[in-house]
Design a protein around this motif. Sequence first.
Motif, short mmCIF file in Angstrom:
data_model
loop_
_atom_site.label_atom_id
_atom_site.label_comp_id
_atom_site.label_asym_id
_atom_site.label_seq_id
_atom_site.Cartn_x
_atom_site.Cartn_y
_atom_site.Cartn_z
N UNK A 1 0.78 -1.23 0.00
CA UNK A 1 0.00 0.00 0.00
C UNK A 1 0.81 1.27 0.00
N UNK A 2 2.00 1.22 -0.61
CA UNK A 2 2.84 2.42 -0.66
C UNK A 2 2.12 3.59 -1.34
N UNK B 1 -7.96 6.07 3.56
CA UNK B 1 -7.44 4.92 2.83
C UNK B 1 -8.45 3.78 2.73
N UNK B 2 -9.23 3.56 3.77
CA UNK B 2 -10.14 2.42 3.77
C UNK B 2 -11.14 2.45 2.61
N UNK C 1 -11.32 -0.60 -4.57
CA UNK C 1 -10.46 -1.45 -5.39
C UNK C 1 -10.71 -2.93 -5.13
N UNK C 2 -11.75 -3.24 -4.34
CA UNK C 2 -12.11 -4.61 -3.97
C UNK C 2 -10.96 -5.31 -3.27
N UNK D 1 -4.93 -7.02 0.86
CA UNK D 1 -4.90 -8.27 0.11
C UNK D 1 -6.12 -8.33 -0.80
N UNK D 2 -6.10 -9.28 -1.73
CA UNK D 2 -7.27 -9.50 -2.57
C UNK D 2 -8.28 -10.40 -1.88
#
Length: 223
Positions: A113-114, A124-125, A131-132, A215-216
């Motif tokens: 998450x840079x 950010x959340x 972005x799923x 993560x995805x």
Amino acid sequence: MPEATSDATTATAPALPAPGVQAERLIELGVAELAGLSAAELRAFAEAAGPAAEGALLAVHPDRAPASALAPLLRREGRPGFVVTDMTDVDRFAPTVTVPDAPLYLVTGLDRGDHLANRTPEEALPELTAQDRTPLLLTEGIHWVLQQPAVLERNHCFMTIGSRLRKANGALDTRTPAIWISNGTGRDGRERRDAPKVGWCWWGNRHTWLGFASATGRRLQDG
């Protein structure tokens, strides 16, 4: 709260070892025993994960291996990891996302998450959700650094906002957990300079050197 860092480096996160190698690492560190699992169970899980799990993180459920027990296993330049002294309630930071109801699971599509650095957790959340992507738990972040210490770099550390503490009145605590590198200042002590550090940031504060790990998804071997 976190301090500024120095010594700029590249922001490319290194790849994870294969699940079987990760399993052996957890056995060597005593995480299997800590979680009440046998070495055979850990190895069997990794083997069942198969080739499709390449690049995924092998994680132990936080109920089995809490952050307070995992953090001291971290190492950087020979120095053990630690939890900041004003976070004695670190294990009360529980998942706010869905986690498989199993002692072991896989975390896929890790990203440090840079690109979200200098956002507040509150900002950010929604971006991660759009972005799923799912924010990492604190324990998942620790597992990531245990398996690939080079993922933690000065100026490229990360928050793990999938873990939050809910207060007695039902409101969420405004602290959010993060993993970074100690400068050996203040209560950390000079002997802890360069050690991996589990601490917290405010929900509404920005830090240019802290991304938001995500993560995805999470799944079992056959997911």
